[in-house]
Design a protein around this motif. Sequence first.
Motif: not given
Length: 184
Positions: A128-132, A146-150, A152-160
């Motif tokens: 997601n471009p709103q996340q770095d 360490w860990e990060h939540d972000f 991720f854009k799936k092929p259908d255009g929706e973010y998971s």
Amino acid sequence: MPPKSNKKSQVSFSLNEQEKTILTKQSFRQNRSVSQIMRFAIKKYLDGLENSYMKPVEEDSVEQIFLKLGSQLAKNADILFALNLILAELELKNEFLFFSHLSDNATAITGYDRFDLLNPDFLLSRVNPQQDPQKIFAFPHSSSFWEHDFDFKKPDGEYSKTRISFKRSESERVLASWQFLPDS
């Protein structure tokens, strides 16, 4: 009628120099059977493990080893798929981590070919471009976990929603688990 023989047949083949080096330091000037080669390869792998509890396979025959390994792999694959969890190894390049290996279930979970995900530009373009994305894959020299939540854009255009957990091992390998979280 000829008498039955208890002899087992073997299939032998010759190894090239690179294969000889990879499998063992022992001399492979002669042809070796597949079972001998597999025993050497598995023994080398098990001997290279850091902890004795990591040695899950101790069987007498190659057939038993493959049966046990296959069973373990199938069970692990079922668990990883049910948890929407991808296992990864990463390499450090210019202070950033890049996937060098992804488990086979990466395609089924992300919707993208796992080899596309190994391309850093492709992977980062799906964050997601709103996340770095640079921050997510930056290497923190002071931590071993360490860990990060972000998103991720799936092929259908929706973010998971996803979470990636990194672990630097004692041998300086960087391993990760990347989980696609259920929608709440």
